[in-house]
Design a protein around this motif. Structure first.
Motif, PDB file in Angstrom:
ATOM      1  N   ARG A  10      65.783 131.742  66.725  1.00  0.00           N
ATOM      2  CA  ARG A  10      66.726 130.728  66.219  1.00  0.00           C
ATOM      3  C   ARG A  10      67.265 129.886  67.372  1.00  0.00           C
ATOM      4  O   ARG A  10      67.442 128.670  67.240  1.00  0.00           O
ATOM      5  CB  ARG A  10      67.862 131.418  65.460  1.00  0.00           C
ATOM      6  N   LEU A  11      67.523 130.523  68.527  1.00  0.00           N
ATOM      7  CA  LEU A  11      68.023 129.784  69.684  1.00  0.00           C
ATOM      8  C   LEU A  11      66.970 128.792  70.183  1.00  0.00           C
ATOM      9  O   LEU A  11      67.285 127.637  70.494  1.00  0.00           O
ATOM     10  CB  LEU A  11      68.418 130.760  70.789  1.00  0.00           C
ATOM     11  N   SER A  12      65.694 129.213  70.270  1.00  0.00           N
ATOM     12  CA  SER A  12      64.632 128.311  70.737  1.00  0.00           C
ATOM     13  C   SER A  12      64.490 127.114  69.805  1.00  0.00           C
ATOM     14  O   SER A  12      64.358 125.966  70.252  1.00  0.00           O
ATOM     15  CB  SER A  12      63.311 129.071  70.827  1.00  0.00           C
ATOM     16  N   ARG A  13      64.520 127.393  68.497  1.00  0.00           N
ATOM     17  CA  ARG A  13      64.377 126.298  67.536  1.00  0.00           C
ATOM     18  C   ARG A  13      65.547 125.326  67.633  1.00  0.00           C
ATOM     19  O   ARG A  13      65.380 124.100  67.551  1.00  0.00           O
ATOM     20  CB  ARG A  13      64.267 126.885  66.130  1.00  0.00           C
ATOM     21  N   LEU A  14      66.739 125.855  67.823  1.00  0.00           N
ATOM     22  CA  LEU A  14      67.918 125.006  67.931  1.00  0.00           C
ATOM     23  C   LEU A  14      67.837 124.131  69.180  1.00  0.00           C
ATOM     24  O   LEU A  14      68.137 122.921  69.132  1.00  0.00           O
ATOM     25  CB  LEU A  14      69.179 125.888  67.968  1.00  0.00           C
ATOM     26  N   GLU A  71      56.188 117.928  74.685  1.00  0.00           N
ATOM     27  CA  GLU A  71      55.115 118.910  74.759  1.00  0.00           C
ATOM     28  C   GLU A  71      54.935 119.536  73.379  1.00  0.00           C
ATOM     29  O   GLU A  71      55.901 120.017  72.768  1.00  0.00           O
ATOM     30  CB  GLU A  71      55.461 119.996  75.780  1.00  0.00           C
ATOM     31  N   PRO A  72      53.708 119.568  72.852  1.00  0.00           N
ATOM     32  CA  PRO A  72      53.518 120.106  71.502  1.00  0.00           C
ATOM     33  C   PRO A  72      53.797 121.594  71.414  1.00  0.00           C
ATOM     34  O   PRO A  72      54.122 122.097  70.345  1.00  0.00           O
ATOM     35  CB  PRO A  72      52.047 119.787  71.208  1.00  0.00           C
ATOM     36  N   ALA A  73      53.679 122.314  72.518  1.00  0.00           N
ATOM     37  CA  ALA A  73      53.913 123.762  72.466  1.00  0.00           C
ATOM     38  C   ALA A  73      55.368 124.091  72.212  1.00  0.00           C
ATOM     39  O   ALA A  73      55.701 125.211  71.811  1.00  0.00           O
ATOM     40  CB  ALA A  73      53.448 124.401  73.760  1.00  0.00           C
ATOM     41  N   GLY A  74      56.265 123.146  72.470  1.00  0.00           N
ATOM     42  CA  GLY A  74      57.684 123.380  72.227  1.00  0.00           C
ATOM     43  C   GLY A  74      58.318 124.183  73.330  1.00  0.00           C
ATOM     44  O   GLY A  74      57.900 124.145  74.488  1.00  0.00           O
ATOM     45  N   ALA A  75      59.340 124.976  72.950  1.00  0.00           N
ATOM     46  CA  ALA A  75      60.082 125.763  73.928  1.00  0.00           C
ATOM     47  C   ALA A  75      59.264 126.959  74.376  1.00  0.00           C
ATOM     48  O   ALA A  75      58.624 127.633  73.578  1.00  0.00           O
ATOM     49  CB  ALA A  75      61.409 126.225  73.325  1.00  0.00           C
ATOM     50  N   GLN A  76      59.275 127.223  75.715  1.00  0.00           N
ATOM     51  CA  GLN A  76      58.553 128.351  76.289  1.00  0.00           C
ATOM     52  C   GLN A  76      59.539 129.476  76.605  1.00  0.00           C
ATOM     53  O   GLN A  76      60.614 129.240  77.148  1.00  0.00           O
ATOM     54  CB  GLN A  76      57.845 127.942  77.574  1.00  0.00           C
ATOM     55  N   MET A  77      59.173 130.704  76.205  1.00  0.00           N
ATOM     56  CA  MET A  77      59.968 131.878  76.531  1.00  0.00           C
ATOM     57  C   MET A  77      59.362 132.503  77.787  1.00  0.00           C
ATOM     58  O   MET A  77      58.301 133.116  77.750  1.00  0.00           O
ATOM     59  CB  MET A  77      59.950 132.884  75.379  1.00  0.00           C
ATOM     60  N   LEU A  78      59.988 132.327  78.958  1.00  0.00           N
ATOM     61  CA  LEU A  78      59.468 132.783  80.238  1.00  0.00           C
ATOM     62  C   LEU A  78      60.034 134.163  80.535  1.00  0.00           C
ATOM     63  O   LEU A  78      61.248 134.341  80.653  1.00  0.00           O
ATOM     64  CB  LEU A  78      59.840 131.806  81.339  1.00  0.00           C
TER      65      LEU A  78
END
Length: 672
Positions: free
Chosen positions: A611-615, A549-556
């Motif tokens: 940083r956690l999402s990017r990792l 998914e191009p949006a990457g990680a989602q913060m819900l």
């Protein structure tokens, strides 16, 4: 276990080589003695080496024995202090007294020798005066006997004098006085010049000395005068100096017996210090001179009497007596001070060593574990304060031991509590086919307030939750246990995460104290419906990743209030929000507590959600357990040597595969 006494690598210990040298030297010496002369001459070198080996070995053994004896004798502090005081206080005094005594004795002897030499010079001067007087009267034709008698009358000389007149043409010799001490001279030696001669001459028999003077009379004969250095000279010297001449060559063959009542009467007992007075002796025939020493005895009392006798007075005041009195007073003061110093030194040594012994005995009792022992305080000085400090220390140590025992008991209880708390967390996470769960939890202290759980709700439905109780320690652990009980009992009843959180909040609001609350995220994964339904009670957002998914990680982060706030149940129900979204194969849901994102390094920088999402996005292809390890490694590397300040919990859930669809998945989010 027995040690190898030979040392490392088989080498002999340091204490063995002297004995081996001693034995080797003795064996070589014995072998050389047995062979005797049959041995080659070169064996002399071997004999020398054997002697050196004996000396080296025996010397080293003696040195070690002396060192061991010294350590054994000086182990006690009292012996060391006494020995140190003897060397510091007593030995220097003895050396000073010895030095002063030797210096005084040497000064007295040198002074006595100088006085004797001065008297001898006076005798020689008298002989020269007689010779000069006789020579001056010969020019007038006076009789020699009359001249000598007149000189005796004028000078009051009591010692014997022998005079001779020698004709310049070698005529007959005229003499006066007794020449029993030596033959009368027949002529003057050639080495005597016009000025004549005055000095000491050794008699031909070599047994005695005389004071001789020789004068040439212009155009006439020569005069020779001898003063035998016999008992008369001895009495003269004794009367003038109080010193006895003891050399046999001085008395000219006649005994120097002191007359009763004269100045030498005290010499019969031989009291005094023996010394030597030096004078110059001339050979009459050749004129060669050499220094000779004459034995004398210097009585201290007689010398003192002559130096500080009746002449050493100022009016009626005896200077010598005052000097002796001052010396006696100074000596008495010195002895008193030295005695007091000895008594104080030994008392101080006893006080110090007694305190040291008490401390040693106390430390031995402490070493054996007896902290009830107290040292007797015998003085109010620094040693007494040291004893008080030791007693206070042992009492403090005794209290610390009690505290340590109590702390150990509490640590043991906390260890048990930690084990019990960790047992509340699922050891083997409940799972269903098609899902992989990787959990992790690490409390900041022995027990913590983080809680996670994985609950199997149906064959293809799984409930996942992460919660964080405010605060840390035992109270947070108790609330966490209470929360676990509520979740396990309510999750089969309430399928909706929102309804479950509402019921949990209603129950906890009545039991939590006013300073405590709980944050929580609860998600239900339904593989048949291909959905994930979740609600959040004031907890940190959770991260959801879809592969490709191009949006990457989602913060819900749906809305919601924390659990357990008393009196705010209505607000909680109004704010709590539930969301549902579709899932697909490869999707990854990450639930965590703020201990992960708020982990701080030494500069107080936080790890952060970004940083956690990017990792997670960079390493989403790893297996959940490997991805979890990678996240924890990066967090630990970021924190470095800083302490962990909060509990850390994380749960990763990956959708491996989905069953064949039975109904269309929900597309839009449903809210209550």
């Amino acid at each position: 276990m027995v040690r190898d006494q030979s040392g490392d690598g088989g080498r002999p210990p340091a204490a063995a080589w002297p004995a081996r040298l001693l034995v080797a030297g003795a064996v070589v010496k014995l072998a050389l003695m047995l062979f005797g002369g049959a041995v080659h001459p070169a064996a002399a070198w071997l004999d020398t080496l054997a002697s050196l080996a004996l000396v080296a070995g025996l010397g080293h053994i003696l040195w070690r024995l002396l060192s061991r004896l010294r350590r054994r004798l000086l182990w006690r502090v009292r012996r060391r202090l006494i020995l140190s005081y003897v060397f510091v206080g007593v030995v220097p005094i003895i050396l000073v007294v010895t030095f002063v005594g030797l210096a005084g004795a040497l000064t007295m002897l040198v002074t006595g020798a100088y006085m004797v030499r001065s008297e001898l010079d006076d005798i020689v001067a008298d002989a020269g005066s007689i010779a000069t007087t006789i020579g001056s009267h010969l020019t007038t034709g006076a009789d020699i006997d009359g001249v000598l008698a007149g000189f005796r009358a004028e000078s009051g000389a009591t010692f014997p004098v022998a005079a001779a007149v020698i004709d310049a043409e070698g005529g007959p010799v005229r003499s006066v006085g007794a020449w029993r001490h030596a033959p009368r001279p027949a002529k003057l030696p050639t080495w005597i010049g016009k000025a004549g001669f005055t000095g000491f001459v050794e008699l031909p028999n070599g047994a005695a000395l005389v004071a001789r003077a020789a004068r040439r009379v212009d155009g006439g004969p020569a005069v020779i005068v001898d003063v035998p250095l016999g008992s008369g000279a001895v009495r003269r010297i004794a009367a003038a100096t109080g010193i006895e001449v003891t050399d046999p060559a001085f008395v000219a063959g006649e005994p120097a017996r002191p007359a009763v009542g004269d100045a030498t009467a005290g010499f019969a007992s031989g009291v005094g210090l023996a010394w030597v007075a030096f004078l110059e002796r001339t050979d009459w025939d050749t004129g060669s001179a050499e220094a000779v020493g004459l034995g004398i005895r210097v009585p201290p009392s007689a010398l003192y009497e002559h130096l500080f006798g009746s002449h050493a007075r100022i009016g009626e005041v005896d200077v010598g007596s005052i000097f002796l009195l001052l010396l006696a007073v100074v000596g008495a003061l010195f002895l008193v001070m030295q005695g007091a110093a000895l008594v104080m030194g030994f008392a101080l040594a006893r006080s110090i060593t007694g305190s040291v012994h008490e401390l040693f005995a106390g430390t031995e009792r402490v070493r054996r574990g007896d902290f009830t022992h107290r040292i007797r305080v015998a003085s109010g000085d620094q040693l007494g304060d040291l004893a008080d400090s030791f007693n206070a220390m042992t009492a403090s140590v005794e209290g610390l031991l009690a505290q340590a025992a109590e702390k150990k008991r509490l640590e043991e209880e906390l260890r048990i509590a930690r084990e019990m708390q960790m047992s509340l967390l699922p050891r083997d996470a409940a799972t269903i086919p098609g899902l992989t769960v990787a959990p992790f939890s690490r409390p900041a202290r022995e027990v913590g307030g983080d809680y996670y759980d994985v609950v199997r709700l149906a064959e293809r439905r799984l409930g996942v939750l992460v919660a964080d109780v405010s605060g840390k320690g035992t109270s947070a652990a108790f609330y966490m246990a209470e929360l676990k009980g509520l979740v396990l009992s309510l999750s089969p009843i309430y399928e909706s995460p929102r309804r479950l959180l509402m019921e949990v909040n209603r129950i906890l609001s009545a039991s939590l104290d006013e300073q405590s609350f709980i944050t929580m995220t609860y998600a239900v994964i339904d593989l048949d419906a291909r959905t994930i339904t979740y609600a959040r009670a004031g907890h940190t957002p959770f991260i959801y990743l879809k592969p490709g998914e191009p949006a990457g990680a989602q913060m819900l982060a749906p809305d919601g209030l924390v659990l357990g706030l008393r009196g705010l149940e209505g607000h909680f129900d109004a704010l709590i929000e539930e969301r549902t979204q579709p899932i697909g194969a490869g999707d990854l849901a990450v639930l965590f507590t703020d201990g992960i994102t708020e982990a701080m390094n030494e500069e107080a920088d936080m790890f952060g959600e970004e940083r956690l999402s990017r990792l997670l996005q960079e390493h989403a292809g790893l297996r959940p357990t490997a991805l979890l390890d990678r996240v924890l490694q990066d967090v630990e590397a970021f924190v470095g040597s800083a302490d962990q300040h909060d509990d850390m919990t994380m749960v990763l859930v990956r959708v491996d595969e989905l069953p064949v669809a039975r109904r269309q998945p929900l597309v839009s989010a449903a809210t209550a």
